[in-house]
Design an enzyme around this catalytic site. Structure first.
Site, PDB file in Angstrom:
ATOM      1  N   HIS A   1       9.215  -3.569   3.420  1.00 27.27           N
ATOM      2  CA  HIS A   1       8.847  -3.795   2.021  1.00 27.27           C
ATOM      3  C   HIS A   1      10.105  -4.072   1.186  1.00 27.27           C
ATOM      4  O   HIS A   1      10.110  -4.937   0.313  1.00 27.27           O
ATOM      5  CB  HIS A   1       8.167  -2.559   1.429  1.00 27.27           C
ATOM      6  CG  HIS A   1       6.899  -2.157   2.113  1.00 27.27           C
ATOM      7  ND1 HIS A   1       6.806  -1.039   2.907  1.00 27.27           N
ATOM      8  CD2 HIS A   1       5.675  -2.724   2.120  1.00 27.27           C
ATOM      9  CE1 HIS A   1       5.580  -0.921   3.355  1.00 27.27           C
ATOM     10  NE2 HIS A   1       4.868  -1.929   2.919  1.00 27.27           N
TER      11      HIS A   1
ATOM     12  N   GLY B   1       4.986 -10.211   4.173  1.00 29.02           N
ATOM     13  CA  GLY B   1       5.723 -10.138   5.429  1.00 29.02           C
ATOM     14  C   GLY B   1       5.025 -10.894   6.553  1.00 29.02           C
ATOM     15  O   GLY B   1       3.794 -10.931   6.639  1.00 29.02           O
TER      16      GLY B   1
ATOM     17  N   MET C   1       0.844  -1.197   0.000  1.00 31.52           N
ATOM     18  CA  MET C   1       0.000   0.000   0.000  1.00 31.52           C
ATOM     19  C   MET C   1       0.884   1.253   0.000  1.00 31.52           C
ATOM     20  O   MET C   1       0.422   2.351   0.310  1.00 31.52           O
ATOM     21  CB  MET C   1      -0.935  -0.009   1.206  1.00 31.52           C
ATOM     22  CG  MET C   1      -1.901  -1.199   1.171  1.00 31.52           C
ATOM     23  SD  MET C   1      -3.430  -0.941   2.046  1.00 31.52           S
ATOM     24  CE  MET C   1      -2.843  -0.633   3.682  1.00 31.52           C
TER      25      MET C   1
ATOM     26  N   TYR D   1       4.161   3.927   0.855  1.00 32.82           N
ATOM     27  CA  TYR D   1       4.897   4.501   1.977  1.00 32.82           C
ATOM     28  C   TYR D   1       5.905   3.450   2.445  1.00 32.82           C
ATOM     29  O   TYR D   1       5.929   3.041   3.608  1.00 32.82           O
ATOM     30  CB  TYR D   1       3.970   4.957   3.098  1.00 32.82           C
ATOM     31  CG  TYR D   1       4.514   6.202   3.772  1.00 32.82           C
ATOM     32  CD1 TYR D   1       4.497   7.428   3.117  1.00 32.82           C
ATOM     33  CD2 TYR D   1       5.083   6.159   5.039  1.00 32.82           C
ATOM     34  CE1 TYR D   1       5.034   8.567   3.694  1.00 32.82           C
ATOM     35  CE2 TYR D   1       5.624   7.296   5.631  1.00 32.82           C
ATOM     36  CZ  TYR D   1       5.586   8.491   4.943  1.00 32.82           C
ATOM     37  OH  TYR D   1       6.123   9.618   5.514  1.00 32.82           O
TER      38      TYR D   1
ATOM     39  N   GLN E   1      -2.673 -12.205   7.854  1.00 32.17           N
ATOM     40  CA  GLN E   1      -2.841 -11.954   6.414  1.00 32.17           C
ATOM     41  C   GLN E   1      -2.119 -13.029   5.597  1.00 32.17           C
ATOM     42  O   GLN E   1      -2.664 -13.560   4.631  1.00 32.17           O
ATOM     43  CB  GLN E   1      -2.300 -10.570   6.061  1.00 32.17           C
ATOM     44  CG  GLN E   1      -2.202 -10.304   4.568  1.00 32.17           C
ATOM     45  CD  GLN E   1      -1.875  -8.862   4.251  1.00 32.17           C
ATOM     46  OE1 GLN E   1      -2.761  -8.022   4.279  1.00 32.17           O
ATOM     47  NE2 GLN E   1      -0.630  -8.558   3.939  1.00 32.17           N
TER      48      GLN E   1
ATOM     49  N   ASP F   1       2.371  -9.229   9.248  1.00 27.91           N
ATOM     50  CA  ASP F   1       0.930  -9.441   9.083  1.00 27.91           C
ATOM     51  C   ASP F   1       0.691 -10.946   9.004  1.00 27.91           C
ATOM     52  O   ASP F   1       0.328 -11.478   7.949  1.00 27.91           O
ATOM     53  CB  ASP F   1       0.438  -8.734   7.821  1.00 27.91           C
ATOM     54  CG  ASP F   1       0.596  -7.228   7.915  1.00 27.91           C
ATOM     55  OD1 ASP F   1      -0.118  -6.609   8.708  1.00 27.91           O
ATOM     56  OD2 ASP F   1       1.473  -6.677   7.224  1.00 27.91           O
TER      57      ASP F   1
END
Ligand code: PAF
Length: 281
Positions: free
Chosen positions: A37, A147, A30, A32, A153, A150
């Site tokens: 990341h 990752g 998402m 930023y 997720q 999460d």
């Protein structure tokens, strides 16, 4: 590095790569972007011929009172980071490109979403599954990188891929932390100086949990109680949840064992942060 907001351009580029016999790694984000990341992109870079990253703040996974509007965005900085790692293509669509007028198809999951973040964010995983499914259909990656921060997720995506026979390998990557232990997150940017210090209660409590497990604590209730008591010592912290669940089905467990996920969500001021550890043996 190419940047496009058009689904058709991603499709034609990926088709060309595949015609040449190249493999495609995909990192959905998402934006930023931070080193967390970055570590996913580096892993994708090392395992695949071509790397696609998506940057899309997905409105469907935010609840009515959540931070969709204030979610931080900085495409220029994101593009620099991607370029420095060797990402080949950034997909940065507008909301209208992803959800055309009349959109009414969703991917919903009945299991794995009742505990942890699924309990406090009831529509969240429907939004995540739907957008990740769409992104997989657009990018058609060989491997996709997520990752471990999460953790729920990651478990949900693995299950969706299995249940829906999706032809993509899901690669889970370790949590990346700041030097002082705080797990990297785009939301850390919401914290003021005092809150940033207070936020260390999450990683400290993770370390406490790991220590208790290594010392032989097996009772999930005892472990969770000790972790909650530790968080409660920090006046700026408000617990959303601390739970021990099985990593496979995200159901609560009574006994800590191999593959138990011990996860927490804690508000520091208005900022909701998550952290976790997995019991290896
Ligand atoms: O983890 C995230 O940043 C998001 O949930 C994801 C996977 C990019 C879907 O919007």
């Amino acid at each position: 590095m190419q940047i496009t907001g058009k689904i058709s351009e991603v499709r034609s580029q990926v088709k060309e790569w595949k015609r040449e016999g190249l493999t495609v790694g995909f990192v959905p984000t998402m934006g930023y972007l931070h080193e967390g990341h970055g570590s996913l992109m580096k892993r994708a870079r090392s395992e695949c011929d071509k790397v696609v990253a998506s940057i899309f703040v997905n409105p469907m996974q935010f609840g009515a009172n959540e931070d969709l509007d204030s979610y931080p965005r900085d495409l220029e900085a994101d593009a620099k980071l991607c370029e420095s790692i060797g990402v080949d293509l950034i997909f940065h669509p507008e909301v209208e490109e992803m959800y055309a007028e009349g959109f009414c198809s969703f991917v919903d999951m009945n299991g794995l979403t009742k505990e942890l973040c699924g309990k406090s964010r009831p529509i969240h995983f429907r939004g995540v599954c739907t957008v990740v499914n769409k992104l997989f259909n657009i990018v058609t990656p060989d491997k996709a990188f997520f990752g471990q921060k999460d953790a729920q997720q990651l478990a949900v995506i693995r299950r969706m891929v299995k249940d829906l026979n999706m032809d993509v390998e899901i690669v889970g990557c370790p949590i990346i932390r700041e030097e002082d232990g705080l797990a990297k997150s785009s939301r850390n940017t919401y914290l003021n100086e005092e809150e940033r210090k207070a936020a260390l209660i999450l990683s400290r409590t993770i370390r406490l949990g790991e220590k208790l497990v290594s010392e032989g604590v097996k009772d999930a209730g005892e472990l969770v109680a000790a972790m909650k008591a530790n968080i409660e010592k920090e006046p700026l912290a408000k617990i959303d949840y601390v739970e021990a669940v099985s990593m496979d089905d995200i159901e609560k467990v009574d006994t800590i064992g191999k593959n138990t996920l011990v996860a927490m969500a804690v508000y520091i001021g208005k900022t909701r942060l998550i952290d976790n550890f997995i019991v290896e043996s």
